[in-house]
Design an enzyme around this catalytic site. Structure first.
Site, PDB file in Angstrom:
ATOM      1  N   ASP A 131       0.859  -1.184   0.000  1.00  0.00           N
ATOM      2  CA  ASP A 131       0.000   0.000   0.000  1.00  0.00           C
ATOM      3  C   ASP A 131       0.892   1.229   0.000  1.00  0.00           C
ATOM      4  O   ASP A 131       1.914   1.255   0.708  1.00  0.00           O
ATOM      5  CB  ASP A 131      -0.887  -0.021   1.258  1.00  0.00           C
ATOM      6  CG  ASP A 131      -2.082   0.902   1.116  1.00  0.00           C
ATOM      7  OD1 ASP A 131      -1.870   2.115   0.872  1.00  0.00           O
ATOM      8  OD2 ASP A 131      -3.224   0.427   1.248  1.00  0.00           O
ATOM      9  N   SER A 141       0.632  14.999 -13.617  1.00  0.00           N
ATOM     10  CA  SER A 141      -0.635  15.320 -14.281  1.00  0.00           C
ATOM     11  C   SER A 141      -0.697  16.752 -14.797  1.00  0.00           C
ATOM     12  O   SER A 141      -0.186  17.682 -14.154  1.00  0.00           O
ATOM     13  CB  SER A 141      -1.763  15.113 -13.265  1.00  0.00           C
ATOM     14  OG  SER A 141      -2.949  15.708 -13.721  1.00  0.00           O
ATOM     15  N   GLU A 193      -3.180  18.456 -14.518  1.00  0.00           N
ATOM     16  CA  GLU A 193      -3.920  19.205 -13.501  1.00  0.00           C
ATOM     17  C   GLU A 193      -3.000  20.167 -12.749  1.00  0.00           C
ATOM     18  O   GLU A 193      -3.448  21.165 -12.199  1.00  0.00           O
ATOM     19  CB  GLU A 193      -4.550  18.242 -12.486  1.00  0.00           C
ATOM     20  CG  GLU A 193      -5.910  17.719 -12.873  1.00  0.00           C
ATOM     21  CD  GLU A 193      -7.011  18.768 -12.768  1.00  0.00           C
ATOM     22  OE1 GLU A 193      -7.157  19.365 -11.695  1.00  0.00           O
ATOM     23  OE2 GLU A 193      -7.703  18.993 -13.761  1.00  0.00           O
ATOM     24  N   TYR A 211      -5.947  17.467  -5.154  1.00  0.00           N
ATOM     25  CA  TYR A 211      -5.306  16.458  -6.005  1.00  0.00           C
ATOM     26  C   TYR A 211      -4.115  17.077  -6.733  1.00  0.00           C
ATOM     27  O   TYR A 211      -3.009  16.528  -6.741  1.00  0.00           O
ATOM     28  CB  TYR A 211      -6.324  15.922  -7.021  1.00  0.00           C
ATOM     29  CG  TYR A 211      -5.710  15.109  -8.150  1.00  0.00           C
ATOM     30  CD1 TYR A 211      -5.417  13.759  -7.988  1.00  0.00           C
ATOM     31  CD2 TYR A 211      -5.415  15.700  -9.385  1.00  0.00           C
ATOM     32  CE1 TYR A 211      -4.854  13.015  -9.025  1.00  0.00           C
ATOM     33  CE2 TYR A 211      -4.847  14.963 -10.419  1.00  0.00           C
ATOM     34  CZ  TYR A 211      -4.568  13.623 -10.235  1.00  0.00           C
ATOM     35  OH  TYR A 211      -4.001  12.896 -11.257  1.00  0.00           O
TER      36      TYR A 211
HETATM   37  P1  NAP Z   1      -7.005   4.884 -11.788  1.00  0.00           P
HETATM   38  O1  NAP Z   1      -7.692   4.094 -12.850  1.00  0.00           O
HETATM   39  O2  NAP Z   1      -7.825   5.652 -10.820  1.00  0.00           O
HETATM   40  O3  NAP Z   1      -6.041   3.883 -10.989  1.00  0.00           O
HETATM   41  C1  NAP Z   1      -5.450   4.269  -9.779  1.00  0.00           C
HETATM   42  C2  NAP Z   1      -4.698   3.073  -9.215  1.00  0.00           C
HETATM   43  O4  NAP Z   1      -4.073   3.473  -7.976  1.00  0.00           O
HETATM   44  C3  NAP Z   1      -5.570   1.859  -8.892  1.00  0.00           C
HETATM   45  O5  NAP Z   1      -4.876   0.707  -9.253  1.00  0.00           O
HETATM   46  C4  NAP Z   1      -5.711   1.939  -7.373  1.00  0.00           C
HETATM   47  O6  NAP Z   1      -5.919   0.703  -6.756  1.00  0.00           O
HETATM   48  C5  NAP Z   1      -4.315   2.442  -7.022  1.00  0.00           C
HETATM   49  N1  NAP Z   1      -4.230   2.990  -5.651  1.00  0.00           N
HETATM   50  C6  NAP Z   1      -4.933   4.023  -5.145  1.00  0.00           C
HETATM   51  N2  NAP Z   1      -4.573   4.222  -3.855  1.00  0.00           N
HETATM   52  C7  NAP Z   1      -3.636   3.290  -3.550  1.00  0.00           C
HETATM   53  C8  NAP Z   1      -2.882   2.972  -2.390  1.00  0.00           C
HETATM   54  N3  NAP Z   1      -3.033   3.649  -1.259  1.00  0.00           N
HETATM   55  N4  NAP Z   1      -1.987   1.957  -2.448  1.00  0.00           N
HETATM   56  C9  NAP Z   1      -1.838   1.236  -3.585  1.00  0.00           C
HETATM   57  N5  NAP Z   1      -2.530   1.472  -4.716  1.00  0.00           N
HETATM   58  C10 NAP Z   1      -3.419   2.489  -4.703  1.00  0.00           C
HETATM   59  O7  NAP Z   1      -5.987   5.925 -12.466  1.00  0.00           O
HETATM   60  P2  NAP Z   1      -5.395   5.965 -13.962  1.00  0.00           P
HETATM   61  O8  NAP Z   1      -6.316   6.750 -14.808  1.00  0.00           O
HETATM   62  O9  NAP Z   1      -4.951   4.618 -14.341  1.00  0.00           O
HETATM   63  O10 NAP Z   1      -4.131   6.907 -13.721  1.00  0.00           O
HETATM   64  C11 NAP Z   1      -2.871   6.355 -13.331  1.00  0.00           C
HETATM   65  C12 NAP Z   1      -2.026   7.453 -12.700  1.00  0.00           C
HETATM   66  O11 NAP Z   1      -1.837   8.514 -13.630  1.00  0.00           O
HETATM   67  C13 NAP Z   1      -2.629   8.113 -11.465  1.00  0.00           C
HETATM   68  O12 NAP Z   1      -1.565   8.436 -10.607  1.00  0.00           O
HETATM   69  C14 NAP Z   1      -3.280   9.370 -11.997  1.00  0.00           C
HETATM   70  O13 NAP Z   1      -3.357  10.341 -10.980  1.00  0.00           O
HETATM   71  C15 NAP Z   1      -2.284   9.752 -13.073  1.00  0.00           C
HETATM   72  N6  NAP Z   1      -2.808  10.506 -14.205  1.00  0.00           N
HETATM   73  C16 NAP Z   1      -3.892  10.032 -14.890  1.00  0.00           C
HETATM   74  C17 NAP Z   1      -4.350  10.726 -15.991  1.00  0.00           C
HETATM   75  C18 NAP Z   1      -5.527  10.247 -16.790  1.00  0.00           C
HETATM   76  O14 NAP Z   1      -6.071  11.051 -17.561  1.00  0.00           O
HETATM   77  N7  NAP Z   1      -5.911   8.985 -16.663  1.00  0.00           N
HETATM   78  C19 NAP Z   1      -3.684  11.907 -16.404  1.00  0.00           C
HETATM   79  C20 NAP Z   1      -2.575  12.327 -15.684  1.00  0.00           C
HETATM   80  C21 NAP Z   1      -2.135  11.616 -14.592  1.00  0.00           C
HETATM   81  P3  NAP Z   1      -7.410   0.156  -6.376  1.00  0.00           P
HETATM   82  O15 NAP Z   1      -7.850  -0.612  -7.589  1.00  0.00           O
HETATM   83  O16 NAP Z   1      -7.151  -0.678  -5.190  1.00  0.00           O
HETATM   84  O17 NAP Z   1      -8.269   1.353  -6.109  1.00  0.00           O
HETATM   85  O1  G4F Z   2     -13.170  13.486 -16.225  1.00  0.00           O
HETATM   86  P1  G4F Z   2     -12.807  14.397 -15.120  1.00  0.00           P
HETATM   87  O2  G4F Z   2     -13.275  14.049 -13.763  1.00  0.00           O
HETATM   88  O3  G4F Z   2     -11.229  14.548 -15.205  1.00  0.00           O
HETATM   89  P2  G4F Z   2     -10.213  15.656 -14.659  1.00  0.00           P
HETATM   90  O4  G4F Z   2     -10.748  16.376 -13.485  1.00  0.00           O
HETATM   91  O5  G4F Z   2      -9.772  16.475 -15.821  1.00  0.00           O
HETATM   92  O6  G4F Z   2      -9.001  14.746 -14.140  1.00  0.00           O
HETATM   93  C1  G4F Z   2      -8.496  13.661 -14.911  1.00  0.00           C
HETATM   94  O7  G4F Z   2      -7.446  14.119 -15.726  1.00  0.00           O
HETATM   95  C2  G4F Z   2      -6.288  14.602 -15.012  1.00  0.00           C
HETATM   96  C3  G4F Z   2      -5.278  15.065 -16.060  1.00  0.00           C
HETATM   97  O8  G4F Z   2      -5.546  16.375 -16.437  1.00  0.00           O
HETATM   98  C4  G4F Z   2      -5.747  13.497 -14.149  1.00  0.00           C
HETATM   99  F1  G4F Z   2      -4.631  13.917 -13.506  1.00  0.00           F
HETATM  100  C5  G4F Z   2      -6.806  13.040 -13.155  1.00  0.00           C
HETATM  101  O9  G4F Z   2      -6.294  11.941 -12.398  1.00  0.00           O
HETATM  102  C6  G4F Z   2      -8.034  12.579 -13.934  1.00  0.00           C
HETATM  103  O10 G4F Z   2      -7.680  11.418 -14.660  1.00  0.00           O
HETATM  104  O11 G4F Z   2     -13.347  15.873 -15.445  1.00  0.00           O
HETATM  105  C7  G4F Z   2     -13.067  16.522 -16.655  1.00  0.00           C
HETATM  106  C8  G4F Z   2     -13.873  17.816 -16.747  1.00  0.00           C
HETATM  107  C9  G4F Z   2     -13.791  18.703 -15.495  1.00  0.00           C
HETATM  108  O12 G4F Z   2     -13.629  20.033 -15.909  1.00  0.00           O
HETATM  109  C10 G4F Z   2     -15.152  18.534 -14.827  1.00  0.00           C
HETATM  110  O13 G4F Z   2     -15.595  19.666 -14.082  1.00  0.00           O
HETATM  111  O14 G4F Z   2     -15.250  17.472 -16.882  1.00  0.00           O
HETATM  112  C11 G4F Z   2     -16.015  18.328 -16.055  1.00  0.00           C
HETATM  113  N1  G4F Z   2     -17.301  17.668 -15.779  1.00  0.00           N
HETATM  114  C12 G4F Z   2     -18.527  18.143 -16.146  1.00  0.00           C
HETATM  115  N2  G4F Z   2     -19.474  17.312 -15.712  1.00  0.00           N
HETATM  116  C13 G4F Z   2     -17.470  16.524 -15.109  1.00  0.00           C
HETATM  117  C14 G4F Z   2     -18.840  16.285 -15.066  1.00  0.00           C
HETATM  118  N3  G4F Z   2     -16.586  15.671 -14.553  1.00  0.00           N
HETATM  119  C15 G4F Z   2     -17.061  14.546 -13.958  1.00  0.00           C
HETATM  120  N4  G4F Z   2     -16.187  13.660 -13.446  1.00  0.00           N
HETATM  121  N5  G4F Z   2     -18.416  14.284 -13.879  1.00  0.00           N
HETATM  122  C16 G4F Z   2     -19.337  15.130 -14.420  1.00  0.00           C
HETATM  123  O15 G4F Z   2     -20.547  14.892 -14.333  1.00  0.00           O
END
Ligand code: NAP
Ligand code: G4F
Length: 325
Positions: free
Chosen positions: A59, A126, A128, A149
């Site tokens: 973890d 990210s 973000e 975050y």
């Molecule tokens: P995700 O689907 O939410 O997966 C997150 C992973 O982290 C899951 O495997 C979760 O395990 C694990 N985790 C959370 N808390 C933990 C803990 N305390 N110890 C061990 N494992 C833990 O995220 P993703 O979209 O694949 O993104 C992967 C990474 O890239 C994240 O760090 C995210 O913040 C970053 N990121 C994502 C995006 C995007 O657009 N997807 C963009 C930029 C950065 P469980 O299954 O047990 O919950």
């Molecule tokens: O899909 P979202 O929740 O993604 P967000 O906040 O952009 O974050 C994701 O991308 C990041 C990289 O830039 C990662 F780091 C992060 O871990 C994650 O993967 O929201 C996208 C946009 C936001 O502006 C939100 O306000 O969609 C808008 N939105 C509008 N309606 C909504 C909704 N978001 C969510 N989740 N649900 C809604 O109903």
């Protein structure tokens, strides 16, 4: 297999973890994935890889678990993907987010420094972190994080840079813009929309509730982005890279395109605005300047916006239809 490379992935049960594991297995890596204890099985995304990867238990909050795993495995490459990754939840769980998404990075780096300092490290940073900084954003754009975050990710980014500069670790920070897929978590807006549209198409509901439709994101395909993670660790020197598509679209456009992919024209009548999906502070526009990744990694995204939307909507329709809906 002699000389087989070993990769250790935290967050292997997540969207990116599953694509990265597939990518590394195809390159003949021995893949170890860390999962945390859960009362229910959450291995759905990696079920098809279960006999090919090794699951280890640990973890991000538990330093001793990470240190023992790394000591035992002695990986060549470490991909730190685990995090509390849902931005909206970071306002309701700010301390847990800081622990996992921020300090968790330091725990992995500290374990690596102590027991396998020759490994290469990738941190999942990210876009973000840019928050309200004007688009397009590059490696040189100053951060202005807008959520607990994003603040935690800024810590993760800088501690990665700091461990590289302080201890000479091969540590890279990949500043990835939003990347999506049919494996995206259901709470994120793209999957929520694809799922909602599929349900409307199949007559299971007649409403899709969303928050801010004006926010713009640079949406790419997760399968393309895991290749960029790997490429960063194959370079001569560790560095930080922005990864995205350089195209941004509003949430409204994503919704419109999704309805269009399902053959629904009068889409506005189904979309409702619900303030519970709004955020205390919004990030209005993210769009990546990927010049550095193109030039140094020779990386570019393969799948563009319309193709991504179509892939996600069709996958949801197929998934729901196969369940008999
Ligand atoms: P995700 O689907 O939410 O997966 C997150 C992973 O982290 C899951 O495997 C979760 O395990 C694990 N985790 C959370 N808390 C933990 C803990 N305390 N110890 C061990 N494992 C833990 O995220 P993703 O979209 O694949 O993104 C992967 C990474 O890239 C994240 O760090 C995210 O913040 C970053 N990121 C994502 C995006 C995007 O657009 N997807 C963009 C930029 C950065 P469980 O299954 O047990 O919950
Ligand atoms: O899909 P979202 O929740 O993604 P967000 O906040 O952009 O974050 C994701 O991308 C990041 C990289 O830039 C990662 F780091 C992060 O871990 C994650 O993967 O929201 C996208 C946009 C936001 O502006 C939100 O306000 O969609 C808008 N939105 C509008 N309606 C909504 C909704 N978001 C969510 N989740 N649900 C809604 O109903």
């Amino acid at each position: 297999m002699p000389n087989q490379k070993k990769a250790f992935i935290t967050g292997i049960t997540g969207q990116d973890g599953s694509y990265l594991a597939e990518f590394l297995l195809a390159k003949d890596y021995k893949v170890y994935g860390m999962t945390r204890r859960s009362s229910t099985d959450n291995l759905e995304r990696i079920e098809h890889l279960r006999d090919k990867i090794e699951i280890v238990h640990g973890d991000l909050i538990d330093q001793s678990s990470i240190t023992s795993i790394l000591k035992e495995i002695q990986p060549d490459e470490i991909y730190n993907l685990a995090a509390q990754s849902f931005v909206k939840s970071s306002w309701s769980e700010p301390l847990a987010t800081g622990e996992f998404t921020g300090l968790g990075v330091l725990r992995v780096l500290e374990a690596m420094r102590q027991v396998c300092p020759k490994a290469k490290f990738y941190q999942a940073s990210s876009s973000e972190m840019f928050g309200s900084a004007p688009a397009p954003q590059s490696e040189k754009t100053p951060f202005h994080p807008r959520s607990p975050y994003a603040v935690s990710k800024v810590f993760g980014h800088y501690i990665t840079v700091n461990y590289r500069e302080s201890y000479g670790l091969f540590a890279c920070s990949g500043i990835l813009f939003n990347h999506e897929s049919p494996r995206r978590g259901m709470e994120f807006v793209t999957r929520k929309i694809a799922n909602g549209v599929a349900k409307i198409k199949l007559g299971l509901t007649d409403e899709l509730s969303l928050g801010n439709l004006d926010a713009k994101r640079d949406w790419g395909f997760a399968g393309d982005y895991v290749k960029a993670m790997w490429l960063m660790l194959q370079q001569k020197n560790p560095d930080d890279y922005v990864i995205g598509t350089n195209e941004s679209h509003t949430v409204r456009e994503f919704a419109e395109e999704s309805f269009c992919a399902a053959g629904i024209k009068d889409w506005q009548k189904y979309v409702k605005i619900d303030s519970k999906f709004m955020r205390p502070a919004e990030v209005m526009e993210l769009r990546a300047d990927i010049t550095k990744a193109k030039n140094k990694l020779n990386w570019k995204p393969e799948i563009k916006f319309k193709e991504l939307v179509k892939m996600m909507v069709e996958a949801e329709i197929t998934r729901l239809s196969s369940k008999g809906y």
